[in-house]
Design a protein around this motif. Structure first.
Motif, PDB file in Angstrom:
ATOM      1  N   ILE A 122       0.845  -1.183   0.000  1.00 54.66           N
ATOM      2  CA  ILE A 122       0.000   0.000   0.000  1.00 54.66           C
ATOM      3  C   ILE A 122       0.885   1.239   0.000  1.00 54.66           C
ATOM      4  CG2 ILE A 122      -1.699   1.343   1.286  1.00 54.66           C
ATOM      5  CD1 ILE A 122      -2.753  -1.310   2.423  1.00 54.66           C
ATOM      6  N   ILE A 123       0.739   2.080  -1.008  1.00 63.24           N
ATOM      7  CA  ILE A 123       1.432   3.364  -1.024  1.00 63.24           C
ATOM      8  C   ILE A 123       0.628   4.407  -0.266  1.00 63.24           C
ATOM      9  CG2 ILE A 123       2.206   5.276  -2.501  1.00 63.24           C
ATOM     10  CD1 ILE A 123       2.962   3.259  -4.600  1.00 63.24           C
ATOM     11  N   TRP A 124      -0.703   4.360  -0.460  1.00 65.11           N
ATOM     12  CA  TRP A 124      -1.545   5.367   0.181  1.00 65.11           C
ATOM     13  C   TRP A 124      -2.920   4.800   0.414  1.00 65.11           C
ATOM     14  CZ3 TRP A 124      -3.786  10.368  -2.436  1.00 65.11           C
ATOM     15  CH2 TRP A 124      -4.198  11.267  -1.446  1.00 65.11           C
TER      16      TRP A 124
ATOM     17  N   VAL B  43      14.713   9.480  -8.816  1.00 70.39           N
ATOM     18  CA  VAL B  43      13.539   9.552  -7.951  1.00 70.39           C
ATOM     19  C   VAL B  43      12.278   9.190  -8.747  1.00 70.39           C
ATOM     20  CG1 VAL B  43      12.095  11.074  -6.537  1.00 70.39           C
ATOM     21  CG2 VAL B  43      14.586  11.251  -6.423  1.00 70.39           C
ATOM     22  N   ILE B  44      11.417   8.393  -8.126  1.00 72.43           N
ATOM     23  CA  ILE B  44      10.121   8.049  -8.706  1.00 72.43           C
ATOM     24  C   ILE B  44       9.090   9.006  -8.125  1.00 72.43           C
ATOM     25  CG2 ILE B  44       8.439   6.213  -9.054  1.00 72.43           C
ATOM     26  CD1 ILE B  44      10.866   4.399  -7.817  1.00 72.43           C
ATOM     27  N   HIS B  45       8.423   9.739  -8.971  1.00 74.10           N
ATOM     28  CA  HIS B  45       7.359  10.644  -8.547  1.00 74.10           C
ATOM     29  C   HIS B  45       6.022  10.027  -8.930  1.00 74.10           C
ATOM     30  CE1 HIS B  45      10.266  13.832  -7.696  1.00 74.10           C
ATOM     31  NE2 HIS B  45      10.843  13.502  -8.848  1.00 74.10           N
ATOM     32  N   LEU B  46       5.081  10.046  -7.998  1.00 72.64           N
ATOM     33  CA  LEU B  46       3.763   9.466  -8.230  1.00 72.64           C
ATOM     34  C   LEU B  46       2.705  10.501  -7.904  1.00 72.64           C
ATOM     35  CD1 LEU B  46       2.051   6.952  -8.925  1.00 72.64           C
ATOM     36  CD2 LEU B  46       2.114   6.368  -6.492  1.00 72.64           C
ATOM     37  N   LEU B  47       2.047  11.025  -8.938  1.00 68.53           N
ATOM     38  CA  LEU B  47       0.936  11.934  -8.730  1.00 68.53           C
ATOM     39  C   LEU B  47      -0.355  11.136  -8.642  1.00 68.53           C
ATOM     40  CD1 LEU B  47       3.230  13.828  -9.884  1.00 68.53           C
ATOM     41  CD2 LEU B  47       1.349  15.368 -10.509  1.00 68.53           C
ATOM     42  N   MET B  48      -1.271  11.601  -7.793  1.00 68.98           N
ATOM     43  CA  MET B  48      -2.500  10.868  -7.488  1.00 68.98           C
ATOM     44  C   MET B  48      -3.603  11.858  -7.164  1.00 68.98           C
ATOM     45  SD  MET B  48      -0.705   8.215  -4.787  1.00 68.98           S
ATOM     46  CE  MET B  48       0.106   9.582  -3.929  1.00 68.98           C
ATOM     47  N   THR B  49      -4.832  11.371  -7.130  1.00 70.66           N
ATOM     48  CA  THR B  49      -5.945  12.203  -6.690  1.00 70.66           C
ATOM     49  C   THR B  49      -6.633  11.587  -5.480  1.00 70.66           C
ATOM     50  OG1 THR B  49      -7.348  11.135  -8.342  1.00 70.66           O
ATOM     51  CG2 THR B  49      -6.400  13.263  -8.922  1.00 70.66           C
ATOM     52  N   TRP B  50      -7.351  12.457  -4.743  1.00 68.34           N
ATOM     53  CA  TRP B  50      -8.092  12.056  -3.542  1.00 68.34           C
ATOM     54  C   TRP B  50      -9.462  12.703  -3.568  1.00 68.34           C
ATOM     55  CZ3 TRP B  50     -10.639  14.901   0.050  1.00 68.34           C
ATOM     56  CH2 TRP B  50     -11.032  14.276   1.243  1.00 68.34           C
TER      57      TRP B  50
ATOM     58  N   LEU C  78       1.087  14.219  -4.214  1.00 69.64           N
ATOM     59  CA  LEU C  78       2.357  13.732  -4.751  1.00 69.64           C
ATOM     60  C   LEU C  78       3.059  12.880  -3.705  1.00 69.64           C
ATOM     61  CD1 LEU C  78       4.808  13.838  -6.789  1.00 69.64           C
ATOM     62  CD2 LEU C  78       5.550  15.868  -5.526  1.00 69.64           C
ATOM     63  N   ALA C  79       3.443  11.668  -4.088  1.00 71.86           N
ATOM     64  CA  ALA C  79       4.330  10.832  -3.274  1.00 71.86           C
ATOM     65  C   ALA C  79       5.596  10.587  -4.085  1.00 71.86           C
ATOM     66  CB  ALA C  79       3.666   9.516  -2.915  1.00 71.86           C
ATOM     67  N   SER C  80       6.684  10.221  -3.420  1.00 71.57           N
ATOM     68  CA  SER C  80       7.926   9.959  -4.144  1.00 71.57           C
ATOM     69  C   SER C  80       8.764   8.939  -3.398  1.00 71.57           C
ATOM     70  CB  SER C  80       8.721  11.249  -4.349  1.00 71.57           C
ATOM     71  OG  SER C  80       9.077  11.828  -3.114  1.00 71.57           O
ATOM     72  N   SER C  81       9.634   8.287  -4.157  1.00 74.94           N
ATOM     73  CA  SER C  81      10.567   7.321  -3.587  1.00 74.94           C
ATOM     74  C   SER C  81      11.948   7.559  -4.191  1.00 74.94           C
ATOM     75  CB  SER C  81      10.125   5.887  -3.870  1.00 74.94           C
ATOM     76  OG  SER C  81      11.104   4.958  -3.429  1.00 74.94           O
ATOM     77  N   ALA C  82      12.939   7.694  -3.337  1.00 76.87           N
ATOM     78  CA  ALA C  82      14.316   7.921  -3.789  1.00 76.87           C
ATOM     79  C   ALA C  82      15.162   6.658  -3.694  1.00 76.87           C
ATOM     80  CB  ALA C  82      14.955   9.044  -2.968  1.00 76.87           C
ATOM     81  N   ASP C  83      14.566   5.523  -3.302  1.00 72.83           N
ATOM     82  CA  ASP C  83      15.339   4.289  -3.111  1.00 72.83           C
ATOM     83  C   ASP C  83      14.711   3.109  -3.846  1.00 72.83           C
ATOM     84  OD1 ASP C  83      13.137   3.906  -1.540  1.00 72.83           O
ATOM     85  OD2 ASP C  83      14.237   3.617   0.336  1.00 72.83           O
TER      86      ASP C  83
ATOM     87  N   TRP D  32       8.372   5.101   0.521  1.00 73.58           N
ATOM     88  CA  TRP D  32       7.658   6.182  -0.139  1.00 73.58           C
ATOM     89  C   TRP D  32       7.425   7.325   0.836  1.00 73.58           C
ATOM     90  CZ3 TRP D  32       6.329   6.604  -5.239  1.00 73.58           C
ATOM     91  CH2 TRP D  32       6.529   5.461  -6.025  1.00 73.58           C
ATOM     92  N   ARG D  33       7.737   8.517   0.381  1.00 73.90           N
ATOM     93  CA  ARG D  33       7.462   9.697   1.191  1.00 73.90           C
ATOM     94  C   ARG D  33       5.961   9.883   1.329  1.00 73.90           C
ATOM     95  NH1 ARG D  33       9.576  15.227  -1.196  1.00 73.90           N
ATOM     96  NH2 ARG D  33       7.599  15.080  -2.326  1.00 73.90           N
ATOM     97  N   GLU D  34       5.524  10.316   2.496  1.00 68.74           N
ATOM     98  CA  GLU D  34       4.104  10.551   2.748  1.00 68.74           C
ATOM     99  C   GLU D  34       3.536  11.497   1.693  1.00 68.74           C
ATOM    100  OE1 GLU D  34       0.684   9.859   5.183  1.00 68.74           O
ATOM    101  OE2 GLU D  34       2.697   8.986   5.282  1.00 68.74           O
ATOM    102  N   PRO D  35       2.398  11.161   1.115  1.00 69.63           N
ATOM    103  CA  PRO D  35       1.831  12.036   0.090  1.00 69.63           C
ATOM    104  C   PRO D  35       1.600  13.458   0.601  1.00 69.63           C
ATOM    105  CG  PRO D  35       0.714   9.913   0.081  1.00 69.63           C
ATOM    106  CD  PRO D  35       1.601   9.927   1.289  1.00 69.63           C
ATOM    107  N   GLU D  36       1.956  14.430  -0.225  1.00 71.57           N
ATOM    108  CA  GLU D  36       1.727  15.838   0.100  1.00 71.57           C
ATOM    109  C   GLU D  36       0.779  16.442  -0.912  1.00 71.57           C
ATOM    110  OE1 GLU D  36       4.805  18.771  -0.845  1.00 71.57           O
ATOM    111  OE2 GLU D  36       6.080  17.090  -1.457  1.00 71.57           O
ATOM    112  N   GLU D  37      -0.077  17.337  -0.444  1.00 71.71           N
ATOM    113  CA  GLU D  37      -1.062  17.933  -1.330  1.00 71.71           C
ATOM    114  C   GLU D  37      -0.440  19.045  -2.164  1.00 71.71           C
ATOM    115  OE1 GLU D  37      -5.624  19.730  -1.371  1.00 71.71           O
ATOM    116  OE2 GLU D  37      -4.658  19.207   0.537  1.00 71.71           O
ATOM    117  N   ILE D  38      -0.720  19.036  -3.468  1.00 69.19           N
ATOM    118  CA  ILE D  38      -0.220  20.077  -4.374  1.00 69.19           C
ATOM    119  C   ILE D  38      -1.372  20.700  -5.171  1.00 69.19           C
ATOM    120  CG2 ILE D  38       2.076  19.054  -4.569  1.00 69.19           C
ATOM    121  CD1 ILE D  38       1.223  17.971  -7.335  1.00 69.19           C
ATOM    122  N   THR D  39      -2.598  20.538  -4.673  1.00 75.05           N
ATOM    123  CA  THR D  39      -3.773  20.990  -5.420  1.00 75.05           C
ATOM    124  C   THR D  39      -3.662  22.444  -5.845  1.00 75.05           C
ATOM    125  OG1 THR D  39      -5.110  19.441  -4.114  1.00 75.05           O
ATOM    126  CG2 THR D  39      -6.285  21.120  -5.381  1.00 75.05           C
TER     127      THR D  39
END
Length: 352
Positions: free
Chosen positions: A71-73, A93-100, A123-128, A133-140
């Motif tokens: 589970i990513i989110w 870095v893997i960037h993953l954009l998503m909606t909620w 937006l969540a991301s992974s550098a490894d 995965w970094r906790e999703p942050e809102e960029i709305t």
């Protein structure tokens, strides 16, 4: 063009591993040559609203074996979905954009402005390489205008521009509805600082399009390939950008790419000038006949194809495996299109 060695296996089956249905596939191949498969895990039913989590599986051996789902989110009882991954080749870095959205808010209510909340972008991301995965942050606020109601990232992969003035730019295809008109438009969001910040790019000149994917073509241009709602032409629509996605022009239907009103996927084959690959349910009537097509002239003509699944099928996403095979993760089934997510792998005879 395609070798007769099609390989396929099911990555997710509806009703297994704690979810009633698995939908909305997306793929990414990392700098470390891992293959990532994303999807939505729909907890109680296969509908678009409700308790939905965003999941991933990972392969480190070219797709031969896969990890258990992770589970990513997951925001319990609410909808976390529309995966749109992109790998920054400069940083890895893997960037993953998503909606909620709230699980009790349906698309029709969000469009009408009668919902409890609205669609938000994260937006969540992974550098490894997908370990953490970094906790999703809102960029709305950075990528959605105030008068837009519905909003969707992808679904499916984004790109990093490789050539020309805008090389390095990360581009994610999206769509939205503008309040008042209630018209669907396609658009992109982008980052010029390796994913640190994201900005809103251009939208399609005309409405009646939404879910889309973007691909780099000749002359430093981008091609946007869009789901179409035109009642008299059951085919994809396309538009071109010469400035990295800020302005789109020449919107038209591509009658070669018939569709039953559905999502589709497009990708360019690296280091093979002109070779594009496209996947969708190739029918003007219903969601059946998942087909992979190839073009040798940046999508002007589509001359080669292979059927991946002749039965019910719907959403898909494409990637190029580390060994050069073409990967397609798609929805399909025997009775309806949402029984499984299957990964197809096919080799090319030639890239010329």
């Amino acid at each position: 063009m395609f070798k007769p060695d099609l390989k396929q296996f099911i990555l997710w089956s509806s009703g297994g591993d704690g979810y009633d249905a698995y939908r909305i596939p997306a793929l990414a191949v990392t700098n470390d040559k891992s293959i990532l498969a994303f999807c939505e895990g729909r907890k109680h039913h296969r509908g678009d609203a409700g308790d939905i989590a965003l999941l991933v599986k990972r392969s480190t051996d070219g797709g031969a074996t896969w990890s258990d789902q992770r589970i990513i989110w997951d925001d319990p009882e609410h909808t976390c979905g529309n995966p749109a991954p992109v790998v920054d080749r400069q940083t890895g870095v893997i960037h993953l954009l998503m909606t909620w959205n709230r699980g009790d808010d349906h698309e029709r209510d969000i469009i009408a402005g009668s919902s409890h909340d609205t669609r938000r972008v994260f937006l969540a991301s992974s550098a490894d390489d997908c370990i953490i995965w970094r906790e999703p942050e809102e960029i709305t606020s950075a990528v959605k205008q105030n008068d837009w109601t519905w909003y969707a990232t992808g679904p499916g992969h984004g790109i990093q521009i490789q050539r020309g003035e805008y090389a390095g730019r990360l581009v994610i295809p999206c769509d939205h509805i503008e309040a008042g008109s209630n018209d669907y438009y396609s658009h992109i969001v982008y980052s010029d600082d390796n994913g640190a910040t994201w900005r809103l790019g251009g939208r399609s000149p005309q409405p009646q399009v939404n879910e889309c994917e973007v691909v780099e073509i000749d002359g430093g241009r981008l091609l946007l390939n869009m789901r179409s709602y035109l009642p008299d032409v059951r085919a994809r629509q396309v538009a071109i950008s010469a400035d990295g996605g800020l302005v789109w022009t020449g919107q038209r239907s591509d009658s070669q790419l018939i569709e039953p009103i559905c999502q589709a996927s497009i990708i360019d084959y690296p280091n093979a000038n002109g070779l594009l690959l496209f996947a969708n349910p190739a029918s003007a009537i219903e969601r059946v006949n998942m087909t992979l097509r190839a073009s040798l002239d940046y999508g002007e003509t589509w001359r080669s194809q292979v059927t991946l699944h002749s039965g019910p099928s719907a959403y898909s996403d494409l990637a190029i495996a580390p060994d050069g095979r073409v990967l397609c993760l798609y929805e399909g089934g025997a009775r309806h299109p949402y029984e499984f997510l299957r990964l197809a792998s096919v080799a090319l005879e030639s890239t010329r």
